[in-house]
Design a protein around this motif. Structure first.
Motif, PDB file in Angstrom:
ATOM      1  N   GLU A   1      -7.309  13.599  -8.330  1.00 29.77           N
ATOM      2  CA  GLU A   1      -8.289  13.443  -9.396  1.00 29.77           C
ATOM      3  C   GLU A   1      -8.280  12.021  -9.939  1.00 29.77           C
ATOM      4  OE1 GLU A   1      -7.611  16.464 -12.325  1.00 29.77           O
ATOM      5  OE2 GLU A   1      -7.998  18.111 -10.911  1.00 29.77           O
ATOM      6  N   GLU A   2      -9.337  11.674 -10.662  1.00 27.40           N
ATOM      7  CA  GLU A   2      -9.464  10.313 -11.196  1.00 27.40           C
ATOM      8  C   GLU A   2      -8.313   9.969 -12.133  1.00 27.40           C
ATOM      9  OE1 GLU A   2     -13.238   9.609 -12.965  1.00 27.40           O
ATOM     10  OE2 GLU A   2     -14.370   9.901 -11.100  1.00 27.40           O
ATOM     11  N   ARG A   3      -7.783  10.963 -12.827  1.00 30.01           N
ATOM     12  CA  ARG A   3      -6.681  10.704 -13.759  1.00 30.01           C
ATOM     13  C   ARG A   3      -5.364  10.419 -13.045  1.00 30.01           C
ATOM     14  NH1 ARG A   3      -5.007  16.736 -15.946  1.00 30.01           N
ATOM     15  NH2 ARG A   3      -5.872  17.930 -14.205  1.00 30.01           N
ATOM     16  N   ASP A   4      -5.277  10.755 -11.757  1.00 28.76           N
ATOM     17  CA  ASP A   4      -4.059  10.496 -10.986  1.00 28.76           C
ATOM     18  C   ASP A   4      -3.996   9.027 -10.596  1.00 28.76           C
ATOM     19  OD1 ASP A   4      -3.506  13.258 -11.058  1.00 28.76           O
ATOM     20  OD2 ASP A   4      -4.678  13.602  -9.222  1.00 28.76           O
ATOM     21  N   SER A   5      -2.885   8.378 -10.883  1.00 26.92           N
ATOM     22  CA  SER A   5      -2.755   6.956 -10.560  1.00 26.92           C
ATOM     23  C   SER A   5      -2.662   6.722  -9.059  1.00 26.92           C
ATOM     24  CB  SER A   5      -1.525   6.368 -11.257  1.00 26.92           C
ATOM     25  OG  SER A   5      -0.348   7.066 -10.876  1.00 26.92           O
ATOM     26  N   ASP A   6      -2.137   7.697  -8.334  1.00 23.29           N
ATOM     27  CA  ASP A   6      -2.025   7.596  -6.877  1.00 23.29           C
ATOM     28  C   ASP A   6      -1.777   8.992  -6.317  1.00 23.29           C
ATOM     29  OD1 ASP A   6       0.648   8.098  -7.541  1.00 23.29           O
ATOM     30  OD2 ASP A   6       1.287   6.041  -7.178  1.00 23.29           O
ATOM     31  N   ALA A   7      -1.556   9.061  -5.006  1.00 29.28           N
ATOM     32  CA  ALA A   7      -1.350  10.368  -4.372  1.00 29.28           C
ATOM     33  C   ALA A   7      -0.082  11.048  -4.880  1.00 29.28           C
ATOM     34  CB  ALA A   7      -1.288  10.195  -2.852  1.00 29.28           C
ATOM     35  N   THR A   8       0.952  10.273  -5.166  1.00 29.89           N
ATOM     36  CA  THR A   8       2.194  10.849  -5.680  1.00 29.89           C
ATOM     37  C   THR A   8       1.959  11.555  -7.011  1.00 29.89           C
ATOM     38  OG1 THR A   8       3.551   9.203  -4.548  1.00 29.89           O
ATOM     39  CG2 THR A   8       4.540  10.324  -6.432  1.00 29.89           C
ATOM     40  N   ALA A   9       1.214  10.907  -7.897  1.00 27.34           N
ATOM     41  CA  ALA A   9       0.896  11.525  -9.187  1.00 27.34           C
ATOM     42  C   ALA A   9       0.070  12.797  -8.985  1.00 27.34           C
ATOM     43  CB  ALA A   9       0.149  10.531 -10.074  1.00 27.34           C
ATOM     44  N   GLY A  10      -0.842  12.752  -8.030  1.00 22.73           N
ATOM     45  CA  GLY A  10      -1.646  13.929  -7.738  1.00 22.73           C
ATOM     46  C   GLY A  10      -0.797  15.075  -7.226  1.00 22.73           C
ATOM     47  N   ALA A  11       0.201  14.771  -6.387  1.00 20.71           N
ATOM     48  CA  ALA A  11       1.073  15.805  -5.848  1.00 20.71           C
ATOM     49  C   ALA A  11       1.909  16.454  -6.948  1.00 20.71           C
ATOM     50  CB  ALA A  11       1.977  15.213  -4.773  1.00 20.71           C
ATOM     51  N   ILE A  12       2.443  15.660  -7.852  1.00 23.10           N
ATOM     52  CA  ILE A  12       3.231  16.200  -8.969  1.00 23.10           C
ATOM     53  C   ILE A  12       2.361  17.103  -9.829  1.00 23.10           C
ATOM     54  CG2 ILE A  12       4.474  15.594 -11.074  1.00 23.10           C
ATOM     55  CD1 ILE A  12       5.354  13.010  -9.634  1.00 23.10           C
ATOM     56  N   ARG A  13       1.154  16.662 -10.136  1.00 22.78           N
ATOM     57  CA  ARG A  13       0.246  17.458 -10.972  1.00 22.78           C
ATOM     58  C   ARG A  13      -0.122  18.767 -10.279  1.00 22.78           C
ATOM     59  NH1 ARG A  13      -4.622  18.267 -10.321  1.00 22.78           N
ATOM     60  NH2 ARG A  13      -4.913  16.476  -8.937  1.00 22.78           N
ATOM     61  N   GLU A  14      -0.519  18.704  -9.012  1.00 19.52           N
ATOM     62  CA  GLU A  14      -0.928  19.910  -8.295  1.00 19.52           C
ATOM     63  C   GLU A  14       0.227  20.911  -8.193  1.00 19.52           C
ATOM     64  OE1 GLU A  14      -3.643  21.169  -7.170  1.00 19.52           O
ATOM     65  OE2 GLU A  14      -5.070  19.520  -7.430  1.00 19.52           O
ATOM     66  N   LEU A  15       1.433  20.419  -7.929  1.00 16.87           N
ATOM     67  CA  LEU A  15       2.583  21.309  -7.831  1.00 16.87           C
ATOM     68  C   LEU A  15       2.822  22.035  -9.151  1.00 16.87           C
ATOM     69  CD1 LEU A  15       4.976  22.354  -6.140  1.00 16.87           C
ATOM     70  CD2 LEU A  15       6.292  20.388  -6.963  1.00 16.87           C
ATOM     71  N   ARG A  16       2.749  21.310 -10.250  1.00 14.27           N
ATOM     72  CA  ARG A  16       2.981  21.921 -11.559  1.00 14.27           C
ATOM     73  C   ARG A  16       1.862  22.882 -11.925  1.00 14.27           C
ATOM     74  NH1 ARG A  16       5.929  17.562 -15.501  1.00 14.27           N
ATOM     75  NH2 ARG A  16       6.140  19.459 -16.734  1.00 14.27           N
ATOM     76  N   GLU A  17       0.618  22.508 -11.628  1.00 18.89           N
ATOM     77  CA  GLU A  17      -0.505  23.375 -11.991  1.00 18.89           C
ATOM     78  C   GLU A  17      -0.502  24.670 -11.197  1.00 18.89           C
ATOM     79  OE1 GLU A  17      -3.773  19.933 -13.330  1.00 18.89           O
ATOM     80  OE2 GLU A  17      -4.083  21.101 -11.500  1.00 18.89           O
ATOM     81  N   GLU A  18      -0.219  24.586  -9.896  1.00 18.39           N
ATOM     82  CA  GLU A  18      -0.339  25.762  -9.035  1.00 18.39           C
ATOM     83  C   GLU A  18       0.901  26.652  -9.030  1.00 18.39           C
ATOM     84  OE1 GLU A  18      -1.740  24.933  -5.126  1.00 18.39           O
ATOM     85  OE2 GLU A  18      -3.702  24.234  -5.832  1.00 18.39           O
ATOM     86  N   THR A  19       2.082  26.067  -9.224  1.00 15.88           N
ATOM     87  CA  THR A  19       3.318  26.850  -9.135  1.00 15.88           C
ATOM     88  C   THR A  19       4.107  26.918 -10.438  1.00 15.88           C
ATOM     89  OG1 THR A  19       4.760  25.007  -8.484  1.00 15.88           O
ATOM     90  CG2 THR A  19       3.503  26.122  -6.730  1.00 15.88           C
ATOM     91  N   GLY A  20       3.874  25.979 -11.364  1.00 13.98           N
ATOM     92  CA  GLY A  20       4.691  25.916 -12.565  1.00 13.98           C
ATOM     93  C   GLY A  20       6.036  25.242 -12.343  1.00 13.98           C
ATOM     94  N   PHE A  21       6.214  24.587 -11.186  1.00 10.47           N
ATOM     95  CA  PHE A  21       7.465  23.896 -10.872  1.00 10.47           C
ATOM     96  C   PHE A  21       7.252  22.385 -10.881  1.00 10.47           C
ATOM     97  CE2 PHE A  21       8.642  28.051  -9.564  1.00 10.47           C
ATOM     98  CZ  PHE A  21      10.018  28.098  -9.401  1.00 10.47           C
ATOM     99  N   LYS A  22       8.322  21.653 -11.160  1.00 10.36           N
ATOM    100  CA  LYS A  22       8.313  20.194 -11.043  1.00 10.36           C
ATOM    101  C   LYS A  22       9.364  19.778 -10.025  1.00 10.36           C
ATOM    102  CE  LYS A  22      11.540  19.396 -14.881  1.00 10.36           C
ATOM    103  NZ  LYS A  22      11.741  18.709 -16.196  1.00 10.36           N
ATOM    104  N   PRO A  23       9.113  18.695  -9.296  1.00  7.70           N
ATOM    105  CA  PRO A  23      10.071  18.272  -8.259  1.00  7.70           C
ATOM    106  C   PRO A  23      11.238  17.486  -8.827  1.00  7.70           C
ATOM    107  CG  PRO A  23       8.177  16.809  -8.263  1.00  7.70           C
ATOM    108  CD  PRO A  23       7.907  17.863  -9.301  1.00  7.70           C
ATOM    109  N   GLY A  24      12.437  17.721  -8.246  1.00  6.76           N
ATOM    110  CA  GLY A  24      13.564  16.856  -8.579  1.00  6.76           C
ATOM    111  C   GLY A  24      13.461  15.547  -7.817  1.00  6.76           C
ATOM    112  N   GLN A  25      12.990  15.640  -6.570  1.00  2.23           N
ATOM    113  CA  GLN A  25      12.753  14.464  -5.741  1.00  2.23           C
ATOM    114  C   GLN A  25      11.471  14.701  -4.958  1.00  2.23           C
ATOM    115  OE1 GLN A  25      15.588  13.724  -2.599  1.00  2.23           O
ATOM    116  NE2 GLN A  25      15.063  11.551  -2.440  1.00  2.23           N
ATOM    117  N   LEU A  26      10.652  13.659  -4.825  1.00  2.00           N
ATOM    118  CA  LEU A  26       9.383  13.766  -4.106  1.00  2.00           C
ATOM    119  C   LEU A  26       9.324  12.654  -3.061  1.00  2.00           C
ATOM    120  CD1 LEU A  26       6.731  15.456  -4.113  1.00  2.00           C
ATOM    121  CD2 LEU A  26       5.731  13.638  -5.501  1.00  2.00           C
TER     122      LEU A  26
END
Length: 207
Positions: free
Chosen positions: A90-115
């Motif tokens: 999404e436009e609010r994501d600074s890059d693909a990494t930020a998008g991956a963190i957001r999508e993971l949290r939105e869809e699963t409710g989990f956050k990564p320890g390492q990405l």
């Protein structure tokens, strides 16, 4: 005789675009019709292009060594199936990494320890403009409740990693992401094996 450079060869192969127009462009899809011409002068019109933002896909493992899979309805295929968390950047994501963190949290409710960014591939370079970024997320922990779009209904399934096979995934780029992640994990295990063996033979590590 001089050898043509790669750029020269590219120029001999690439099409030119004489004109473009949008057939439809809304919040869901952007379909463009191009009038193209080959280097040999052949007209290709209309050539339809789907414009999409880049996508992300996450092979996510929790602290209990379970793989986090999503089960949801996919209307194009007309079925409910297991897949990996992910979605559109999404436009609010600074890059693909930020998008991956957001999508993971939105869809699963989990956050990564390492990405770990495993790299990208073109979605379909024949008529799509976007790329798919594959990630490996480890040591994932619960963070927030799911934050789904109104049209989404996603169930999270935790599968022991040692029982998972990439063939369990029917979506092409999800399977690719899984294969890349499993290969990465295998390389890490092999790289650490000599160190672990040496520790077992020698004195115990200090606490």
């Amino acid at each position: 005789m001089a050898t043509s450079s790669y750029t020269d060869i590219d120029n001999q192969l690439a099409w030119s675009i004489n004109s473009s127009k949008y057939v439809i462009r809304d919040s869901w899809i952007s379909l463009r019709a191009d009038t193209c011409q080959t280097p040999d002068g052949v007209s290709v019109s209309p050539y339809y292009i789907l414009e999409y933002p880049d996508w992300v896909s996450i092979f996510a493992i929790d602290t209990n060594n379970n793989l986090l899979l999503t089960r949801e309805y996919h209307h194009g295929a007309g079925l409910v199936a297991l897949g990996l968390p992910g979605g559109a950047q999404e436009e609010r994501d600074s890059d693909a990494t930020a998008g991956a963190i957001r999508e993971l949290r939105e869809e699963t409710g989990f956050k990564p320890g390492q990405l770990i960014n495993l790299g990208w591939v073109w979605t379909n370079w024949g008529n799509h403009t976007n790329r798919i970024y594959s990630f490996l997320a480890t040591n994932c922990t619960p963070s927030d409740p799911q934050k789904l779009d109104p049209s989404e209904a996603i169930r999270v399934k935790q599968v022991p990693l040692n029982t998972f096979r990439s063939e369990h995934l029917e979506q092409g780029y999800h399977r690719l992401n899984a294969m890349m992640a499993l290969e990465y994990l295998q390389r890490e295990r092999e790289a650490n094996a000599p160190v672990q063996a040496k520790r077992h033979r020698g004195s115990p590590e200090p606490l």
